[in-house]
Design a protein around this motif. Sequence first.
Motif, PDB file in Angstrom:
ATOM      1  N   ILE A   1       0.853  -1.311   0.044  1.00  0.00           N
ATOM      2  CA  ILE A   1       0.057   0.144   0.045  1.00  0.00           C
ATOM      3  C   ILE A   1       0.838   1.337   0.041  1.00  0.00           C
ATOM      4  O   ILE A   1       1.878   1.153   0.948  1.00  0.00           O
ATOM      5  CB  ILE A   1      -0.764   0.071   1.311  1.00  0.00           C
ATOM      6  N   THR A   2       0.566   2.355  -0.904  1.00  0.00           N
ATOM      7  CA  THR A   2       1.394   3.449  -0.913  1.00  0.00           C
ATOM      8  C   THR A   2       1.442   4.034   0.300  1.00  0.00           C
ATOM      9  O   THR A   2       0.623   4.079   1.077  1.00  0.00           O
ATOM     10  CB  THR A   2       0.979   4.341  -2.073  1.00  0.00           C
ATOM     11  N   GLY A   3       2.757   4.222   0.696  1.00  0.00           N
ATOM     12  CA  GLY A   3       2.942   4.885   2.270  1.00  0.00           C
ATOM     13  C   GLY A   3       3.160   3.860   3.300  1.00  0.00           C
ATOM     14  O   GLY A   3       3.431   4.215   4.422  1.00  0.00           O
ATOM     15  N   PHE A   4       2.626   2.836   3.198  1.00  0.00           N
ATOM     16  CA  PHE A   4       2.830   1.609   4.210  1.00  0.00           C
ATOM     17  C   PHE A   4       4.233   1.184   4.175  1.00  0.00           C
ATOM     18  O   PHE A   4       4.788   0.848   3.233  1.00  0.00           O
ATOM     19  CB  PHE A   4       1.762   0.442   3.928  1.00  0.00           C
ATOM     20  N   SER A   5       4.911   0.898   5.278  1.00  0.00           N
ATOM     21  CA  SER A   5       6.420   0.543   5.071  1.00  0.00           C
ATOM     22  C   SER A   5       6.635  -0.774   5.132  1.00  0.00           C
ATOM     23  O   SER A   5       7.818  -0.871   4.886  1.00  0.00           O
ATOM     24  CB  SER A   5       6.786   1.091   6.871  1.00  0.00           C
ATOM     25  N   VAL A   6       5.666  -1.610   4.921  1.00  0.00           N
ATOM     26  CA  VAL A   6       6.162  -3.271   4.598  1.00  0.00           C
ATOM     27  C   VAL A   6       4.930  -3.644   3.924  1.00  0.00           C
ATOM     28  O   VAL A   6       3.904  -3.246   3.544  1.00  0.00           O
ATOM     29  CB  VAL A   6       6.190  -3.944   6.013  1.00  0.00           C
ATOM     30  N   PRO A   7       5.482  -4.872   2.996  1.00  0.00           N
ATOM     31  CA  PRO A   7       4.519  -5.410   2.160  1.00  0.00           C
ATOM     32  C   PRO A   7       3.459  -6.053   3.106  1.00  0.00           C
ATOM     33  O   PRO A   7       3.637  -6.653   4.312  1.00  0.00           O
ATOM     34  CB  PRO A   7       5.338  -6.568   1.751  1.00  0.00           C
ATOM     35  N   VAL A   8       2.275  -6.224   2.808  1.00  0.00           N
ATOM     36  CA  VAL A   8       1.029  -6.695   3.218  1.00  0.00           C
ATOM     37  C   VAL A   8       0.462  -7.881   2.394  1.00  0.00           C
ATOM     38  O   VAL A   8       0.370  -7.608   1.139  1.00  0.00           O
ATOM     39  CB  VAL A   8      -0.105  -5.690   3.675  1.00  0.00           C
ATOM     40  N   GLY A   9      -0.454  -8.761   2.877  1.00  0.00           N
ATOM     41  CA  GLY A   9      -0.881  -9.717   2.029  1.00  0.00           C
ATOM     42  C   GLY A   9      -2.162  -9.860   2.668  1.00  0.00           C
ATOM     43  O   GLY A   9      -2.435  -9.652   3.951  1.00  0.00           O
ATOM     44  N   CYS A  10      -3.369 -10.296   2.031  1.00  0.00           N
ATOM     45  CA  CYS A  10      -4.430 -10.729   2.173  1.00  0.00           C
ATOM     46  C   CYS A  10      -5.209 -12.033   1.485  1.00  0.00           C
ATOM     47  O   CYS A  10      -4.718 -12.235   0.319  1.00  0.00           O
ATOM     48  CB  CYS A  10      -5.464  -9.705   2.252  1.00  0.00           C
ATOM     49  N   ALA A  11      -5.883 -12.859   2.143  1.00  0.00           N
ATOM     50  CA  ALA A  11      -6.521 -13.785   1.279  1.00  0.00           C
ATOM     51  C   ALA A  11      -8.100 -14.151   1.940  1.00  0.00           C
ATOM     52  O   ALA A  11      -8.354 -13.810   3.104  1.00  0.00           O
ATOM     53  CB  ALA A  11      -5.712 -14.919   1.548  1.00  0.00           C
ATOM     54  N   LEU A  12      -8.763 -14.388   1.252  1.00  0.00           N
ATOM     55  CA  LEU A  12     -10.332 -15.144   1.598  1.00  0.00           C
ATOM     56  C   LEU A  12     -10.176 -16.713   1.068  1.00  0.00           C
ATOM     57  O   LEU A  12      -9.931 -16.847   0.118  1.00  0.00           O
ATOM     58  CB  LEU A  12     -11.258 -14.353   0.764  1.00  0.00           C
ATOM     59  N   ILE A  13     -10.243 -17.191   2.453  1.00  0.00           N
ATOM     60  CA  ILE A  13     -10.350 -18.538   2.432  1.00  0.00           C
ATOM     61  C   ILE A  13     -11.425 -19.345   3.066  1.00  0.00           C
ATOM     62  O   ILE A  13     -12.067 -18.824   3.771  1.00  0.00           O
ATOM     63  CB  ILE A  13      -8.818 -19.112   3.243  1.00  0.00           C
ATOM     64  N   PRO A  14     -11.494 -20.677   2.594  1.00  0.00           N
ATOM     65  CA  PRO A  14     -12.651 -21.498   3.189  1.00  0.00           C
ATOM     66  C   PRO A  14     -12.387 -21.494   4.722  1.00  0.00           C
ATOM     67  O   PRO A  14     -11.495 -21.810   5.159  1.00  0.00           O
ATOM     68  CB  PRO A  14     -12.877 -22.923   2.451  1.00  0.00           C
TER      69      PRO A  14
END
Length: 88
Positions: free
Chosen positions: A4-17
């Motif tokens: 995310i622009t301006g966020f200091s580290v990579p982020v991840g997300c997932a939608l799982i069962p």
Amino acid sequence: MPTITGFSVPVGCALIPGGPVGEHQVPGSIKPGDTLLSVEHITDGATPTRVDRTSEFSIHATKGGVIENDTTNTTGDYLHVLWASNEG
């Protein structure tokens, strides 16, 4: 992993069962040492609902791609997982 622009580290997300208490596979690059930001329990319906279950989950201590649930059976529903990578 997206950032995310301006966020200091990579982020991840997932939608799982969802599933029974225990381990849940998470696609992406979640791994030991990352920070679990949130886990939302999503129930499908005419109006979907969400419950914050972050306190009931943790990132597996030795396996990549896995979170662990200590409390709630979420079988038949979904989990939205958000994490920050320790690789900044």
